[in-house]
Design an enzyme around this catalytic site. Structure first.
Site, short mmCIF file in Angstrom:
data_model
loop_
_atom_site.label_atom_id
_atom_site.label_comp_id
_atom_site.label_asym_id
_atom_site.label_seq_id
_atom_site.Cartn_x
_atom_site.Cartn_y
_atom_site.Cartn_z
N MET A 91 0.62 -1.02 0.30
CA MET A 91 -0.15 -0.21 0.00
C MET A 91 0.74 1.32 0.20
O MET A 91 0.61 2.08 0.90
CB MET A 91 -0.70 0.02 1.13
CG MET A 91 -2.13 -1.40 1.50
SD MET A 91 -3.41 -1.44 2.04
CE MET A 91 -2.52 -0.90 3.65
N GLY B 297 11.96 -2.64 5.47
CA GLY B 297 10.16 -4.25 5.42
C GLY B 297 9.97 -4.40 4.33
O GLY B 297 10.09 -5.48 3.59
N HIS B 298 9.33 -3.14 3.14
CA HIS B 298 8.78 -3.23 1.90
C HIS B 298 10.37 -4.24 0.74
O HIS B 298 10.06 -4.37 0.03
CB HIS B 298 8.25 -2.46 1.20
CG HIS B 298 6.89 -2.17 1.88
ND1 HIS B 298 6.95 -1.01 3.09
CD2 HIS B 298 5.74 -2.89 1.80
CE1 HIS B 298 5.78 -1.01 3.76
NE2 HIS B 298 5.27 -2.39 3.01
N GLN C 112 -10.60 -2.39 2.66
CA GLN C 112 -10.29 -3.50 3.66
C GLN C 112 -9.97 -2.45 4.72
O GLN C 112 -9.61 -2.97 6.03
CB GLN C 112 -8.54 -3.59 3.84
CG GLN C 112 -7.48 -3.30 3.31
CD GLN C 112 -6.08 -3.53 2.92
OE1 GLN C 112 -6.14 -4.14 2.03
NE2 GLN C 112 -4.87 -4.12 3.30
N GLY D 37 4.96 -10.93 4.00
CA GLY D 37 5.61 -10.58 5.24
C GLY D 37 4.75 -11.12 6.68
O GLY D 37 3.87 -11.61 6.16
O1 PAF Z 1 -0.15 -6.10 3.54
C1 PAF Z 1 -0.78 -4.77 2.78
O2 PAF Z 1 0.58 -4.09 2.83
C2 PAF Z 1 -1.87 -4.73 2.31
O3 PAF Z 1 -3.10 -5.60 3.37
C3 PAF Z 1 -2.07 -5.17 0.55
C4 PAF Z 1 -1.70 -7.48 1.13
C5 PAF Z 1 -1.27 -4.69 0.02
C6 PAF Z 1 -3.57 -5.40 0.08
O4 PAF Z 1 -3.38 -4.35 0.03
#
Ligand code: PAF
Length: 279
Positions: free
Chosen positions: A26, A32-33, A57, A144
């Site tokens: 997102m 971490g990413h 979400q 993750g």
């Molecule tokens: O972990 C996240 O950043 C989000 O839940 C994801 C997997 C990108 C889905 O929007």
């Protein structure tokens, strides 16, 4: 790196790629990413990342509007990691009409722990991940372990729908003081940032007690939540669960050395942090 927002253009661009490794995000990318991107590279080629803040979400009182959006910075970081395509759809690209078909995880997994405190969260996650997979058609996708329940839900979804995507779990990336990196850490004041590693310490306290042979999980969990509460946190849960299905272990499971994980969510000021530790 090519930045693509339209699903059609993405499909054209990736046509014929059979080994794509995908990381969904997102945005507001941190180390971490980036560690997920690096792991993705060892499992496939090309690496495709997505940035999409998925409204589905977020609950009505959650932080969708103030979720940090740092697109230019993110692009620079992904370019340095050698990401081949960044898929960054707008809401119109992703949801050109209301997303009425949704993927609903089973109650026993989707409505516990995070799902209990964030109703609808995992339906929103599963739906967008399914749609992202449909757009990118990756052979592998990296998620993750920091979002332990999310990883399990995505893995089970991929298995039950026989998706041609292997799900890889990546270890949590921590700051030197133990705090798991998260985009939401940016909400913490400097005092809160100093306090934040107490969550990881609480998880370690639980893990030590279990390893030391204590069997009464609710006593162990309560003691850890009390410690956090005394320090000014509002814990939602600290819970010892079986790694296999995130259900509470029975006394027999505990005695027989079932593989466990301790999962936690707690609010520090206005920021809600989650973390976990495999025992
Ligand atoms: O972990 C996240 O950043 C989000 O839940 C994801 C997997 C990108 C889905 O929007």
């Amino acid at each position: 790196m090519k930045i693509i927002s339209s699903i059609e253009e993405l499909r054209d661009h990736l046509r014929g790629q059979l080994r794509t490794a995908f990381v969904a995000t997102m945005g507001n990318l941190h180390e971490g990413h980036l560690s997920l991107m690096r792991l993705a590279r060892t499992h496939g080629d090309p690496v495709v990342a997505s940035i999409f803040v998925n409204r589905l979400q977020f609950g009505p009182n959650e932080d969708f509007d103030k979720y940090p959006r740092t697109f230019q910075n993110d692009v620079e970081k992904l370019e340095k990691e050698g990401v081949y395509v960044l898929f960054a759809p707008t809401e119109k690209d992703m949801y050109p009409e209301p997303q009425e078909y949704r993927v609903q995880p089973p109650d026993g997994l989707g409505n516990i722990l995070e799902g209990e405190f964030r109703p609808g969260f995992f339906t929103g996650v599963s739906t967008v991940v399914m749609k992202l997979f449909s757009c990118v058609q990756p052979r592998v996708a990296v998620f993750g372990k920091k979002d332990y329940q999310q990883l399990m839900i995505v893995r089970n979804m991929a298995r039950q729908f026989a998706l041609p995507t292997e799900i890889i779990g990546a270890e949590t990336f921590r700051a030197d003081d133990g705090l798991a990196l998260s985009s939401r850490n940016g909400y913490l004041s400097s005092d809160e940032r100093e306090e934040a590693p107490a969550l990881y310490r609480a998880l370690n306290q639980v893990a030590d007690e279990v390893r030391g042979g204590r069997l009464n999980t609710s006593d162990i969990e309560k003691a850890a939540m009390d410690v956090l509460a005394q320090r000014g946190w509002q814990p939602d849960y600290i819970s010892i669960r079986k790694r296999i299905d995130l259900q509470p272990p029975s006394a027999g499971d505990m005695a027989q050395g079932e593989k466990l994980v301790v999962v936690a969510a707690a609010r520090l000021g206005k920021t809600r942090l989650i973390d976990n530790l495999e025992i």
